[in-house]
Design an enzyme around this catalytic site. Sequence first.
Site, PDB file in Angstrom:
ATOM      1  N   THR A 223       0.819  -1.202   0.000  1.00  0.00           N
ATOM      2  CA  THR A 223       0.000   0.000   0.000  1.00  0.00           C
ATOM      3  C   THR A 223       0.857   1.257   0.000  1.00  0.00           C
ATOM      4  OG1 THR A 223      -1.729  -1.183   1.213  1.00  0.00           O
ATOM      5  CG2 THR A 223      -1.804   1.231   1.273  1.00  0.00           C
TER       6      THR A 223
ATOM      7  N   TYR B 164       6.243 -11.301   5.748  1.00  0.00           N
ATOM      8  CA  TYR B 164       5.103 -10.808   4.978  1.00  0.00           C
ATOM      9  C   TYR B 164       4.853 -11.765   3.820  1.00  0.00           C
ATOM     10  CZ  TYR B 164       2.379  -7.357   2.194  1.00  0.00           C
ATOM     11  OH  TYR B 164       1.421  -6.708   1.458  1.00  0.00           O
TER      12      TYR B 164
ATOM     13  N   LYS C 284       2.485 -11.832   8.512  1.00  0.00           N
ATOM     14  CA  LYS C 284       1.406 -11.076   7.871  1.00  0.00           C
ATOM     15  C   LYS C 284       0.926 -11.938   6.720  1.00  0.00           C
ATOM     16  CE  LYS C 284       0.328  -6.649   5.599  1.00  0.00           C
ATOM     17  NZ  LYS C 284      -0.213  -7.118   4.307  1.00  0.00           N
TER      18      LYS C 284
ATOM     19  N   GLY D  79      -4.446 -10.337   6.256  1.00  0.00           N
ATOM     20  CA  GLY D  79      -4.180  -9.214   5.377  1.00  0.00           C
ATOM     21  C   GLY D  79      -5.064  -9.098   4.155  1.00  0.00           C
TER      22      GLY D  79
ATOM     23  N   ASP E 182      -8.642  -7.621   3.262  1.00  0.00           N
ATOM     24  CA  ASP E 182      -9.726  -6.836   3.835  1.00  0.00           C
ATOM     25  C   ASP E 182     -11.104  -7.441   3.566  1.00  0.00           C
ATOM     26  OD1 ASP E 182      -7.409  -5.357   3.909  1.00  0.00           O
ATOM     27  OD2 ASP E 182      -8.317  -3.488   3.232  1.00  0.00           O
ATOM     28  N   GLU E 183     -11.300  -7.937   2.330  1.00  0.00           N
ATOM     29  CA  GLU E 183     -12.615  -8.461   1.931  1.00  0.00           C
ATOM     30  C   GLU E 183     -13.040  -9.669   2.758  1.00  0.00           C
ATOM     31  OE1 GLU E 183     -10.444  -7.620  -2.066  1.00  0.00           O
ATOM     32  OE2 GLU E 183      -9.919  -7.982   0.033  1.00  0.00           O
TER      33      GLU E 183
ATOM     34  N   SER F 160      -5.360  -2.097   3.556  1.00  0.00           N
ATOM     35  CA  SER F 160      -5.345  -0.821   2.843  1.00  0.00           C
ATOM     36  C   SER F 160      -6.610  -0.022   3.112  1.00  0.00           C
ATOM     37  CB  SER F 160      -5.227  -1.055   1.333  1.00  0.00           C
ATOM     38  OG  SER F 160      -4.098  -1.813   1.005  1.00  0.00           O
TER      39      SER F 160
END
Length: 309
Positions: free
Chosen positions: A55, A145, A175, A200, A202-203, A219
């Site tokens: 991001t 990550y 992450k 990680g 969002d949806e 993000s």
Amino acid sequence: MRPNASESRSSLRGLIAATYTPLDAQGRLRLGGIDPLTDHLVEQGIEGLYVCGSTGEGMSLSTAERKQIAERTVAAAAGRVPVIVQVGHNCVEEAAELAAHAAQAGADVVSATCPSYYPITSPDALVETMGRIAEAGGSLPFYYYHIPALTGSAIDIVEFLETAQSKIANLAGLKYTDTKLHEFQACQNVAGGSLDIVFGCDEMLLGALATGAKGAIGSTFNILAPLYREVIAAFEKSDFAAARRAQLQAVQIIRALQQYPFHAAMKQILSWQGFDCGPCRMPQRKLTDAERQSLQEVLSSRWPALGIQ
């Protein structure tokens, strides 16, 4: 998504914003934009800042720029929330330098993607590579990550954690930016559940909560923190219908944003909300005038709570 007394102090909990990097119209770093955005995110209930990740365009920034961003974000946060600095780089020694700098700058956590130009083909090679970076961060907790869609890594992430947990002294967790909830759950079970696996995508926050997530990095937390807090609050009260409604709204907004260059659209929304983040740096492109007008019309008509006029 609050820690209990038995959890490690290094655990990441709640909503952690993957922060955007403010740039000017020419794509140059604009450090002054970090302070007001940080204050806003904290006021919105954000509980951590993930700096220079995907991001934040970390891979499009120079090492010197990334150091400046880390320093300014640590100063802006002023101890109110943890600052996680993403230091991944195709040059492992550059990543190690950034990790050492993050520690010196006062960051709370170091995180890193794997190098992506020359593929890492075994968990052992990934452990060795991440170990070098983690070691450079000194005593700071280290989070790998995992974002295979961008790194192209095909390493079995569970196998990596099983090997790394005894070989990287300051490995705190992961992450996890992928959509495989069964794999996310398996990661949480490694080392008796002692590693901190932060979600990680969002949806899929609601699905991750149901699979045991205690923290998430995203993000869209930059613009939708109150909505995601509704998801969490409803889930914790076992009001799953309300949790699904709130999550669906986030999904619908993200689907709308995906019709445009995503991060450019996100930075435009922040600018409309009073936090000028400028355009994205090449190779990401800017919104066209037509896209900007279309985005404004879609958001203002369908989601007036975003404050886009």
